[in-house]
Design a protein around this motif. Structure first.
Motif, PDB file in Angstrom:
ATOM      1  N   VAL A  23       3.059  -1.210   2.886  1.00 20.94           N
ATOM      2  CA  VAL A  23       3.691   0.108   2.886  1.00 20.94           C
ATOM      3  C   VAL A  23       3.420   0.830   1.577  1.00 20.94           C
ATOM      4  O   VAL A  23       3.032   0.233   0.582  1.00 20.94           O
ATOM      5  CB  VAL A  23       5.227   0.001   3.085  1.00 20.94           C
ATOM      6  CG1 VAL A  23       5.553  -0.596   4.437  1.00 20.94           C
ATOM      7  CG2 VAL A  23       5.888  -0.772   1.963  1.00 20.94           C
ATOM      8  N   THR A  24       3.656   2.137   1.616  1.00 20.05           N
ATOM      9  CA  THR A  24       3.697   2.959   0.416  1.00 20.05           C
ATOM     10  C   THR A  24       5.118   3.465   0.288  1.00 20.05           C
ATOM     11  O   THR A  24       5.670   4.025   1.245  1.00 20.05           O
ATOM     12  CB  THR A  24       2.718   4.144   0.516  1.00 20.05           C
ATOM     13  OG1 THR A  24       1.394   3.632   0.642  1.00 20.05           O
ATOM     14  CG2 THR A  24       2.814   5.036  -0.718  1.00 20.05           C
ATOM     15  N   LEU A  25       5.710   3.231  -0.870  1.00 14.10           N
ATOM     16  CA  LEU A  25       7.062   3.685  -1.141  1.00 14.10           C
ATOM     17  C   LEU A  25       6.995   4.828  -2.139  1.00 14.10           C
ATOM     18  O   LEU A  25       6.442   4.684  -3.227  1.00 14.10           O
ATOM     19  CB  LEU A  25       7.913   2.546  -1.716  1.00 14.10           C
ATOM     20  CG  LEU A  25       9.271   2.919  -2.304  1.00 14.10           C
ATOM     21  CD1 LEU A  25      10.185   3.523  -1.234  1.00 14.10           C
ATOM     22  CD2 LEU A  25       9.917   1.704  -2.957  1.00 14.10           C
ATOM     23  N   PHE A  26       7.535   5.980  -1.739  1.00 13.22           N
ATOM     24  CA  PHE A  26       7.713   7.098  -2.657  1.00 13.22           C
ATOM     25  C   PHE A  26       9.114   6.932  -3.225  1.00 13.22           C
ATOM     26  O   PHE A  26      10.095   7.368  -2.623  1.00 13.22           O
ATOM     27  CB  PHE A  26       7.537   8.437  -1.929  1.00 13.22           C
ATOM     28  CG  PHE A  26       6.126   8.659  -1.448  1.00 13.22           C
ATOM     29  CD1 PHE A  26       5.135   9.034  -2.343  1.00 13.22           C
ATOM     30  CD2 PHE A  26       5.785   8.481  -0.114  1.00 13.22           C
ATOM     31  CE1 PHE A  26       3.824   9.240  -1.913  1.00 13.22           C
ATOM     32  CE2 PHE A  26       4.484   8.680   0.317  1.00 13.22           C
ATOM     33  CZ  PHE A  26       3.503   9.054  -0.571  1.00 13.22           C
ATOM     34  N   ALA A  27       9.202   6.235  -4.345  1.00 13.70           N
ATOM     35  CA  ALA A  27      10.483   5.811  -4.908  1.00 13.70           C
ATOM     36  C   ALA A  27      11.068   6.863  -5.844  1.00 13.70           C
ATOM     37  O   ALA A  27      10.468   7.164  -6.882  1.00 13.70           O
ATOM     38  CB  ALA A  27      10.308   4.497  -5.660  1.00 13.70           C
ATOM     39  N   LEU A  82      14.500   5.053   4.335  1.00 12.24           N
ATOM     40  CA  LEU A  82      13.286   4.792   5.121  1.00 12.24           C
ATOM     41  C   LEU A  82      12.370   6.009   5.175  1.00 12.24           C
ATOM     42  O   LEU A  82      11.161   5.876   5.377  1.00 12.24           O
ATOM     43  CB  LEU A  82      13.651   4.353   6.542  1.00 12.24           C
ATOM     44  CG  LEU A  82      14.214   2.941   6.663  1.00 12.24           C
ATOM     45  CD1 LEU A  82      14.641   2.669   8.104  1.00 12.24           C
ATOM     46  CD2 LEU A  82      13.208   1.896   6.190  1.00 12.24           C
ATOM     47  N   TYR A  83      12.925   7.183   4.970  1.00 10.46           N
ATOM     48  CA  TYR A  83      12.136   8.410   4.943  1.00 10.46           C
ATOM     49  C   TYR A  83      11.179   8.425   3.743  1.00 10.46           C
ATOM     50  O   TYR A  83      10.193   9.151   3.746  1.00 10.46           O
ATOM     51  CB  TYR A  83      13.072   9.622   4.890  1.00 10.46           C
ATOM     52  CG  TYR A  83      12.388  10.943   5.067  1.00 10.46           C
ATOM     53  CD1 TYR A  83      11.736  11.264   6.253  1.00 10.46           C
ATOM     54  CD2 TYR A  83      12.398  11.887   4.045  1.00 10.46           C
ATOM     55  CE1 TYR A  83      11.106  12.491   6.417  1.00 10.46           C
ATOM     56  CE2 TYR A  83      11.783  13.117   4.201  1.00 10.46           C
ATOM     57  CZ  TYR A  83      11.132  13.413   5.388  1.00 10.46           C
ATOM     58  OH  TYR A  83      10.517  14.624   5.539  1.00 10.46           O
ATOM     59  N   HIS A  84      11.426   7.582   2.756  1.00 10.94           N
ATOM     60  CA  HIS A  84      10.567   7.489   1.569  1.00 10.94           C
ATOM     61  C   HIS A  84       9.450   6.455   1.719  1.00 10.94           C
ATOM     62  O   HIS A  84       8.696   6.224   0.780  1.00 10.94           O
ATOM     63  CB  HIS A  84      11.417   7.132   0.341  1.00 10.94           C
ATOM     64  CG  HIS A  84      12.305   8.241  -0.107  1.00 10.94           C
ATOM     65  ND1 HIS A  84      13.496   8.521   0.505  1.00 10.94           N
ATOM     66  CD2 HIS A  84      12.162   9.153  -1.093  1.00 10.94           C
ATOM     67  CE1 HIS A  84      14.057   9.556  -0.082  1.00 10.94           C
ATOM     68  NE2 HIS A  84      13.268   9.964  -1.062  1.00 10.94           N
ATOM     69  N   GLU A  87       3.813   3.711   6.410  1.00 14.86           N
ATOM     70  CA  GLU A  87       3.025   2.524   6.724  1.00 14.86           C
ATOM     71  C   GLU A  87       1.659   2.613   6.067  1.00 14.86           C
ATOM     72  O   GLU A  87       1.024   3.664   6.048  1.00 14.86           O
ATOM     73  CB  GLU A  87       2.858   2.395   8.240  1.00 14.86           C
ATOM     74  CG  GLU A  87       2.126   1.140   8.656  1.00 14.86           C
ATOM     75  CD  GLU A  87       2.041   0.968  10.162  1.00 14.86           C
ATOM     76  OE1 GLU A  87       1.148   0.216  10.596  1.00 14.86           O
ATOM     77  OE2 GLU A  87       2.859   1.565  10.894  1.00 14.86           O
ATOM     78  N   GLY A  88       1.205   1.488   5.510  1.00 18.76           N
ATOM     79  CA  GLY A  88      -0.107   1.406   4.884  1.00 18.76           C
ATOM     80  C   GLY A  88      -0.051   1.782   3.415  1.00 18.76           C
ATOM     81  O   GLY A  88       0.896   2.399   2.946  1.00 18.76           O
ATOM     82  N   GLU A 102       0.730  15.791   7.416  1.00 17.64           N
ATOM     83  CA  GLU A 102       2.003  15.271   7.909  1.00 17.64           C
ATOM     84  C   GLU A 102       1.854  13.762   8.056  1.00 17.64           C
ATOM     85  O   GLU A 102       1.055  13.296   8.864  1.00 17.64           O
ATOM     86  CB  GLU A 102       2.386  15.911   9.240  1.00 17.64           C
ATOM     87  CG  GLU A 102       2.739  17.378   9.136  1.00 17.64           C
ATOM     88  CD  GLU A 102       4.026  17.637   8.351  1.00 17.64           C
ATOM     89  OE1 GLU A 102       4.963  16.811   8.435  1.00 17.64           O
ATOM     90  OE2 GLU A 102       4.091  18.660   7.652  1.00 17.64           O
ATOM     91  N   VAL A 103       2.612  13.014   7.283  1.00 17.03           N
ATOM     92  CA  VAL A 103       2.514  11.563   7.282  1.00 17.03           C
ATOM     93  C   VAL A 103       3.808  10.987   7.860  1.00 17.03           C
ATOM     94  O   VAL A 103       4.903  11.297   7.383  1.00 17.03           O
ATOM     95  CB  VAL A 103       2.272  11.026   5.847  1.00 17.03           C
ATOM     96  CG1 VAL A 103       2.202   9.511   5.840  1.00 17.03           C
ATOM     97  CG2 VAL A 103       0.992  11.636   5.268  1.00 17.03           C
TER      98      VAL A 103
END
Length: 159
Positions: A23-27, A82-84, A87-88, A102-103
């Motif tokens: 995953v990619t997390l936009f923290a 979870l909105y942050h 996948e990938g 749009e991701v």
């Protein structure tokens, strides 16, 4: 962030091995969470100075408690967190090339707009039009990659 993930009962799902994919997390940074508290209080009638003191002079625990109270319940908090997550692995070198893409996020059916800006910066736009900038990129994690953002993004308006 960690306290909120635990409170929303997402720690197992987001930890290494909790998902069958990276995953990619936009923290959001700590300051981003404080900014969310400030904006929420200000927009709901609290005077500017009182909102500022609450948001920027309170302990981290008090901020976590306030965010949990604003969300209203664990399910809503979980949706916001979870909105942050997408996948990938989306590295910064890929993200800067995207143009208002749009991701899809892990909050099913909801996407965030990722926009590479001048081939150097990455801006996120959430479902309610809030803008957030990636301020630190490509932090390695055991199950993906993390990018720090300067604002909490929202899939819906807070109550």
């Amino acid at each position: 962030l960690e306290d909120l993930v635990i409170e929303a009962e997402l720690a197992g799902a987001l930890s290494d091995g909790g998902l069958p994919f990276d995953v990619t997390l936009f923290a959001p940074t700590d300051t981003a969470f404080r900014r969310l508290v400030f904006e929420y209080l200000r927009d709901n009638g609290t005077r500017w100075w009182s909102a500022y003191k609450t948001a920027f002079r309170s302990s981290d625990k008090a901020i976590s408690d306030t965010i949990i109270a604003v969300a209203g319940d664990k399910e809503t908090l979980g949706k916001i967190l979870l909105y942050h997550v997408v996948e990938g692995e989306v590295s910064a070198s890929v993200a800067v090339t995207l143009k208002k893409a749009e991701v899809e996020t892990l909050f099913a059916g909801n996407s965030v707009e990722v926009d590479g800006f001048r081939g150097r910066y990455v801006r996120l736009t959430d479902q309610v039009g809030r803008k957030s900038w990636v301020v630190k990129t490509d932090i390695e994690a055991s199950n993906g990659i993390i990018h720090a953002v300067n604002r909490v993004i929202l899939p819906f308006e807070l109550p």
